[in-house]
Motif scaffolding. Structure first.
Motif, PDB file in Angstrom:
ATOM      1  N   ARG A 134       0.848  -1.501  -0.304  1.00 17.29           N
ATOM      2  CA  ARG A 134       0.411  -0.165   0.073  1.00 17.29           C
ATOM      3  C   ARG A 134       1.141   0.988  -0.111  1.00 17.29           C
ATOM      4  N   LEU A 135      -0.001   1.363  -0.915  1.00 15.29           N
ATOM      5  CA  LEU A 135       1.064   3.615  -0.756  1.00 15.29           C
ATOM      6  C   LEU A 135       0.789   4.252  -0.435  1.00 15.29           C
ATOM      7  N   GLY A 136       0.936   5.097  -0.382  1.00 20.05           N
ATOM      8  CA  GLY A 136       0.438   6.344   0.497  1.00 20.05           C
ATOM      9  C   GLY A 136       1.055   7.829   0.562  1.00 20.05           C
ATOM     10  N   ALA A 137       1.375   9.179   0.526  1.00 17.17           N
ATOM     11  CA  ALA A 137       1.889  10.152   0.003  1.00 17.17           C
ATOM     12  C   ALA A 137       0.816  11.838   0.482  1.00 17.17           C
ATOM     13  N   ARG A 138       1.483  12.569   0.668  1.00 16.36           N
ATOM     14  CA  ARG A 138       1.651  13.676   0.919  1.00 16.36           C
ATOM     15  C   ARG A 138       2.740  14.873   0.921  1.00 16.36           C
ATOM     16  N   ALA A 139       2.312  15.606  -0.546  1.00 20.49           N
ATOM     17  CA  ALA A 139       3.991  16.579  -1.015  1.00 20.49           C
ATOM     18  C   ALA A 139       3.113  17.879  -0.988  1.00 20.49           C
ATOM     19  N   LYS A 140       4.126  19.310  -0.631  1.00 17.14           N
ATOM     20  CA  LYS A 140       3.653  20.117  -0.659  1.00 17.14           C
ATOM     21  C   LYS A 140       5.011  21.189  -1.943  1.00 17.14           C
ATOM     22  N   LEU A 141       4.365  21.932  -2.783  1.00 14.79           N
ATOM     23  CA  LEU A 141       4.748  22.659  -3.881  1.00 14.79           C
ATOM     24  C   LEU A 141       5.228  24.287  -2.852  1.00 14.79           C
ATOM     25  N   ALA A 142       6.153  24.605  -2.885  1.00 12.48           N
ATOM     26  CA  ALA A 142       7.298  25.698  -2.892  1.00 12.48           C
ATOM     27  C   ALA A 142       8.096  26.328  -2.806  1.00 12.48           C
ATOM     28  N   GLY A 143       8.040  27.431  -3.652  1.00 18.79           N
ATOM     29  CA  GLY A 143       9.314  27.938  -4.593  1.00 18.79           C
ATOM     30  C   GLY A 143       9.806  26.736  -5.366  1.00 18.79           C
ATOM     31  N   ARG A 145       9.839  23.909  -5.057  1.00 14.11           N
ATOM     32  CA  ARG A 145      10.615  22.197  -5.066  1.00 14.11           C
ATOM     33  C   ARG A 145       9.426  21.322  -4.435  1.00 14.11           C
ATOM     34  N   TRP A 146       9.648  20.073  -4.175  1.00 13.11           N
ATOM     35  CA  TRP A 146       8.810  19.700  -3.655  1.00 13.11           C
ATOM     36  C   TRP A 146       8.588  18.988  -2.162  1.00 13.11           C
ATOM     37  N   GLU A 147       8.207  19.008  -1.403  1.00 18.61           N
ATOM     38  CA  GLU A 147       8.424  18.616   0.361  1.00 18.61           C
ATOM     39  C   GLU A 147       7.840  18.054   0.089  1.00 18.61           C
ATOM     40  N   VAL A 148       8.631  16.623   0.292  1.00 18.94           N
ATOM     41  CA  VAL A 148       7.511  15.109   1.002  1.00 18.94           C
ATOM     42  C   VAL A 148       7.143  14.967   2.307  1.00 18.94           C
ATOM     43  N   THR A 149       6.031  15.266   2.593  1.00 22.15           N
ATOM     44  CA  THR A 149       6.420  16.004   3.736  1.00 22.15           C
ATOM     45  C   THR A 149       5.627  13.221   4.421  1.00 22.15           C
ATOM     46  N   ARG A 150       4.932  13.285   3.760  1.00 22.43           N
ATOM     47  CA  ARG A 150       5.032  12.194   3.911  1.00 22.43           C
ATOM     48  C   ARG A 150       4.565  10.859   2.504  1.00 22.43           C
ATOM     49  N   LEU A 151       5.298   9.485   3.115  1.00 19.68           N
ATOM     50  CA  LEU A 151       5.616   9.587   1.669  1.00 19.68           C
ATOM     51  C   LEU A 151       5.564   7.775   2.109  1.00 19.68           C
ATOM     52  N   GLU A 152       4.840   7.131   2.747  1.00 21.00           N
ATOM     53  CA  GLU A 152       4.394   5.836   2.953  1.00 21.00           C
ATOM     54  C   GLU A 152       4.185   4.703   2.407  1.00 21.00           C
ATOM     55  N   LEU A 153       5.360   3.024   2.279  1.00 20.12           N
ATOM     56  CA  LEU A 153       4.414   2.107   2.503  1.00 20.12           C
ATOM     57  C   LEU A 153       4.366   1.020   3.474  1.00 20.12           C
ATOM     58  N   THR A 154       3.699  -0.024   2.476  1.00 17.54           N
ATOM     59  CA  THR A 154       3.611  -0.908   4.338  1.00 17.54           C
ATOM     60  C   THR A 154       2.471  -1.825   3.563  1.00 17.54           C
ATOM     61  N   ARG A 155       3.125  -2.927   3.786  1.00 18.44           N
ATOM     62  CA  ARG A 155       2.809  -4.340   3.123  1.00 18.44           C
ATOM     63  C   ARG A 155       2.461  -5.677   4.402  1.00 18.44           C
ATOM     64  N   ALA A 156       1.555  -6.162   5.119  1.00 20.96           N
ATOM     65  CA  ALA A 156       1.506  -6.329   6.610  1.00 20.96           C
ATOM     66  C   ALA A 156       2.006  -5.640   8.185  1.00 20.96           C
ATOM     67  N   ARG A 157       2.589  -6.018   8.096  1.00 15.85           N
ATOM     68  CA  ARG A 157       3.942  -5.727   9.480  1.00 15.85           C
ATOM     69  C   ARG A 157       4.954  -4.834   8.821  1.00 15.85           C
ATOM     70  N   SER A 158       5.129  -5.313   7.930  1.00 17.63           N
ATOM     71  CA  SER A 158       6.599  -3.546   7.239  1.00 17.63           C
ATOM     72  C   SER A 158       5.819  -2.594   6.932  1.00 17.63           C
ATOM     73  N   ALA A 159       6.941  -2.037   6.994  1.00 23.82           N
ATOM     74  CA  ALA A 159       6.503  -0.129   6.668  1.00 23.82           C
ATOM     75  C   ALA A 159       7.703   0.318   7.177  1.00 23.82           C
TER      76      ALA A 159
END
Length: 202
Positions: A134-143, A145-159
């Protein structure tokens, strides 16, 4: 239905099944067309890691950025629903496929935006596959450039969680740091030792 083809190989780079465009009614009185929003339904993006394709994709993204800024005023939101992305590096036998992709791009100003991404991905390394990531991400664009505040990859107990900065350009700069836990038994399909692998990487 629309498609963008590689000009040399004529292979598809982008296919879109549905496009919905919302228009602002008031500017029609002055015979102007102002876009309010764009929704892309079930688009498919096919990428191969090569200098030529990188140039094509960067050019496409730059053009989309120009289209999303009509008349120099605030840009319109873009929603992608049910998308599929295929990315491959044939020389390494590596590929990623993301299904059920949902992307929401909202502009706070002409040069400031936020993007959220969700989907489910599959990795392929040679003849070995690992799905259900599973993929989930959030980013902000300013100046610029993209600031990646959250990029998560999860599978069962792995994260795995990543944060950092991505600076677009002819030679994009990616600076991300990662934290998390990977359970080796869940990564068995990608490991040469198979499903009997035990332990965790932190």
């Amino acid at each position: 239905q629309a498609a963008l083809l590689d000009p040399e190989t004529r292979a598809p780079l982008l296919e879109v099944d549905q496009v919905q465009v919302g228009l602002r009614l008031w500017p029609f009185l002055w015979r102007e067309v102002r876009v309010r929003s764009v929704n892309l339904g079930q688009p498919k993006l096919f990428l191969e890691d090569s200098p030529r394709q990188r140039e094509l994709v960067l050019g496409l993204l730059a053009r989309l950025g120009e289209l999303a800024r009509p008349g120099g005023d605030a840009r319109f939101p873009v929603l992608v629903d049910g998308g599929v992305v295929h990315y491959a590096r044939p020389g390494l036998g590596f590929a990623v496929e993301i299904e059920g992709l949902r992307v929401a791009l909202e502009w706070q100003a002409s040069d400031q935006a936020t993007a959220t991404v969700a989907g489910e991905s599959r990795l392929r390394l040679g003849d070995r596959n690992l799905d259900g990531i599973r993929l989930g991400a959030r980013a902000k664009l300013a100046g610029g450039r993209w600031e990646v505040t959250r990029l998560e990859l999860t599978r069962a107990r792995s994260a795995l969680a990543l944060q950092g900065v991505v600076i677009p350009g002819e030679t994009p700069r990616v600076d991300l740091s990662a934290t998390g836990t990977l359970m080796l038994e869940e990564l068995g399909p990608l490991l040469s030792s198979g499903e009997d692998s035990k332990g965790a990487l932190r």
